[in-house]
Design an enzyme around this catalytic site. Structure first.
Site, mmCIF file in Angstrom:
data_model
loop_
_atom_site.group_PDB
_atom_site.id
_atom_site.type_symbol
_atom_site.label_atom_id
_atom_site.label_comp_id
_atom_site.label_asym_id
_atom_site.label_seq_id
_atom_site.Cartn_x
_atom_site.Cartn_y
_atom_site.Cartn_z
ATOM 1 N N GLY A 1 45.284 106.892 4.069
ATOM 2 C CA GLY A 1 44.891 107.496 2.792
ATOM 3 C C GLY A 1 46.043 108.293 2.180
ATOM 4 O O GLY A 1 47.083 108.496 2.803
ATOM 5 N N ASP B 1 40.647 114.043 11.925
ATOM 6 C CA ASP B 1 40.219 112.732 12.400
ATOM 7 C C ASP B 1 38.752 112.784 12.819
ATOM 8 O O ASP B 1 38.326 113.736 13.489
ATOM 9 C CB ASP B 1 41.099 112.356 13.607
ATOM 10 C CG ASP B 1 41.024 110.881 13.911
ATOM 11 O OD1 ASP B 1 42.043 110.197 13.709
ATOM 12 O OD2 ASP B 1 39.946 110.415 14.335
ATOM 13 N N TYR C 1 37.562 93.198 13.535
ATOM 14 C CA TYR C 1 37.224 94.082 12.414
ATOM 15 C C TYR C 1 35.750 93.924 12.022
ATOM 16 O O TYR C 1 34.977 94.888 11.991
ATOM 17 C CB TYR C 1 38.151 93.800 11.219
ATOM 18 C CG TYR C 1 37.673 94.436 9.945
ATOM 19 C CD1 TYR C 1 37.505 95.820 9.859
ATOM 20 C CD2 TYR C 1 37.359 93.658 8.823
ATOM 21 C CE1 TYR C 1 37.041 96.410 8.694
ATOM 22 C CE2 TYR C 1 36.902 94.241 7.656
ATOM 23 C CZ TYR C 1 36.741 95.616 7.598
ATOM 24 O OH TYR C 1 36.265 96.194 6.446
ATOM 25 N N ASN D 1 35.609 91.024 -1.878
ATOM 26 C CA ASN D 1 37.039 91.355 -2.048
ATOM 27 C C ASN D 1 37.241 92.424 -3.116
ATOM 28 O O ASN D 1 37.143 92.132 -4.310
ATOM 29 C CB ASN D 1 37.819 90.091 -2.388
ATOM 30 C CG ASN D 1 37.949 89.187 -1.186
ATOM 31 O OD1 ASN D 1 36.951 88.703 -0.652
ATOM 32 N ND2 ASN D 1 39.162 88.987 -0.729
HETATM 33 N N1 UDP Z 1 46.093 85.052 0.317
HETATM 34 C C1 UDP Z 1 47.208 84.264 0.101
HETATM 35 N N2 UDP Z 1 48.436 84.873 0.123
HETATM 36 C C2 UDP Z 1 48.603 86.201 0.359
HETATM 37 C C3 UDP Z 1 47.449 86.993 0.573
HETATM 38 C C4 UDP Z 1 46.212 86.384 0.546
HETATM 39 O O1 UDP Z 1 47.111 83.054 -0.101
HETATM 40 O O2 UDP Z 1 49.750 86.675 0.402
HETATM 41 C C5 UDP Z 1 44.764 84.424 0.298
HETATM 42 C C6 UDP Z 1 44.000 84.568 1.601
HETATM 43 O O3 UDP Z 1 44.306 83.515 2.477
HETATM 44 C C7 UDP Z 1 42.556 84.545 1.121
HETATM 45 C C8 UDP Z 1 42.618 85.166 -0.270
HETATM 46 O O4 UDP Z 1 43.992 85.101 -0.668
HETATM 47 O O5 UDP Z 1 42.117 83.217 0.978
HETATM 48 C C9 UDP Z 1 42.197 86.625 -0.283
HETATM 49 O O6 UDP Z 1 42.902 87.301 0.755
HETATM 50 P P1 UDP Z 1 42.870 88.879 0.909
HETATM 51 O O7 UDP Z 1 43.776 89.221 2.063
HETATM 52 O O8 UDP Z 1 43.168 89.520 -0.400
HETATM 53 O O9 UDP Z 1 41.366 89.199 1.267
HETATM 54 P P2 UDP Z 1 40.399 88.658 2.438
HETATM 55 O O10 UDP Z 1 39.583 87.584 1.822
HETATM 56 O O11 UDP Z 1 41.237 88.199 3.582
HETATM 57 O O12 UDP Z 1 39.581 89.865 2.774
#
Ligand code: UDP
Length: 330
Positions: free
Chosen positions: A36, A51, A141, A170
């Site tokens: 943060g 924490d 996660y 997202n």
């Molecule tokens: N993605 C990508 N290139 C990057 C980061 C993400 O192609 O540098 C793709 C990733 O594989 C997913 C989508 O973008 O399909 C969204 O990824 P992000 O990490 O933003 O969110 P997530 O869905 O993993 O929580």
């Protein structure tokens, strides 16, 4: 009495703090500032650095101000990192929440709004994903968030702590003022990465896979604006106050965009060329994640405002232009 925002210096937490203050709520923020930013915390709220795994620290905070309800955002949230270091995720996310719940119980605090994730669904069988979809996380996660969700059910039954579990899709965008936004290190999320490529902070976007079963071969995700998400937290808190019940809600826009569509929209918003290259798939990425947020709309009266992908990217772009190096508070 105050609302305690745990992880209130983080990306989503800081937007919820703003929304609470805009509604004249008394706000107390806890954050360990590991991810943060102190600059994201407005001066109008009381801030404690510490924490959540430190129960003595939590007790001091709960003693300092009567707490009516808790919004809990504090967690590690990188899927890839969780695969490499699951103990870190169980310790901070699960054990940390356990400490928080113990403190809530001993101080008689019975309302919790909890940040969960679409990662609890793993690779879903049905699209759009409703709250009734089977939960089978495919990474530590998501597993830690689901473990907490289950713990909350038992705490409700045993101690009467009511909860609102919000499963985020997202999250993207920034506050319309441009004053707070997304500043992660390392940045792994698609929209900020594309915008960093647009302004020359990185060479290009790597598109993780173009051989998925989707119309253009790239993954489809449901992008929700961080301010709409923060609004849902306020509505969830109001429901807890009025009805003293527990619920689970999915929060997404309900429309999916592929990586290529996001890239094209970002080119239009920024009016810049953005280089991109196809790279191998990222392990653990489902082809399509798209929410049904009908339940949140009907039961909470939630009405997202930033539903167009252009408006989401515009706000993120404004933040990046005002704060090209982020908060610079490290
Ligand atoms: N993605 C990508 N290139 C990057 C980061 C993400 O192609 O540098 C793709 C990733 O594989 C997913 C989508 O973008 O399909 C969204 O990824 P992000 O990490 O933003 O969110 P997530 O869905 O993993 O929580």
């Amino acid at each position: 009495m105050a609302v305690l925002v745990v992880g209130g210096a983080g990306y989503v937490g800081s937007h919820a703090v703003r929304q609470l203050l805009d509604r004249n709520e008394e706000v107390v923020v806890i954050d360990n500032l590991e991810t943060g930013h102190i600059k994201a915390v407005p001066g109008e709220c009381t801030f404690f650095q510490g924490d959540i795994r430190d129960t003595l620290f939590l007790e001091k905070v709960f003693e300092s101000t009567p707490i009516e309800a808790v919004m809990h955002f504090a967690a590690n949230s990188l899927v890839g990192e969780s695969m490499k270091d699951p103990l870190k995720y169980y310790d901070n996310n699960v054990f940390g929440t356990l400490c928080l719940l113990k403190t809530m119980k001993s101080f008689g605090v019975d309302k919790l709004v909890f940040s969960s994730t679409a990662a609890v669904y793993g690779e879903p069988e049905n699209i759009p994903i409703a709250e009734t979809e089977i939960t089978k996380p495919e990474n530590p996660y998501g597993e830690t968030k689901l473990a907490i969700e289950k713990l909350l059910r038992w705490c409700e039954q045993a101690y009467g702590i009511h909860f609102m579990i919000l499963r985020y899709f997202n999250v993207a965008g920034a506050h319309p003022s441009g004053e707070i936004g997304e500043d992660h290190f390392p940045e792994t999320h698609l929209i900020p990465i594309i915008l960093e490529a647009a302004c020359g902070k990185r060479d290009k976007l790597l598109i993780y896979g173009d051989d998925y079963h989707t119309p253009d071969g790239t993954c489809i995700r449901d992008y929700i604006h961080v301010v709409d998400l923060a609004d849902a937290h306020i509505l969830a808190l109001e429901k807890l106050r009025k009805e003293n019940i527990s619920r689970i809600y999915n929060l997404g826009n309900g429309s999916g965009f592929s990586v290529r569509e996001i890239l094209d929209a970002a080119k239009e918003v920024t009016k810049r060329e953005i280089a991109a290259e196809i790279a191998p798939r990222r392990p653990g990425d489902p082809a399509i994640l798209q929410a049904s947020s009908l339940k949140a709309k009907v039961e909470l009266g939630w009405c997202p405002v930033y539903t167009s992908i252009h408006s989401i990217i515009e706000s993120a772009w404004k933040w990046l232009q005002l704060f090209p190096e982020g908060y610079q508070d490290r």
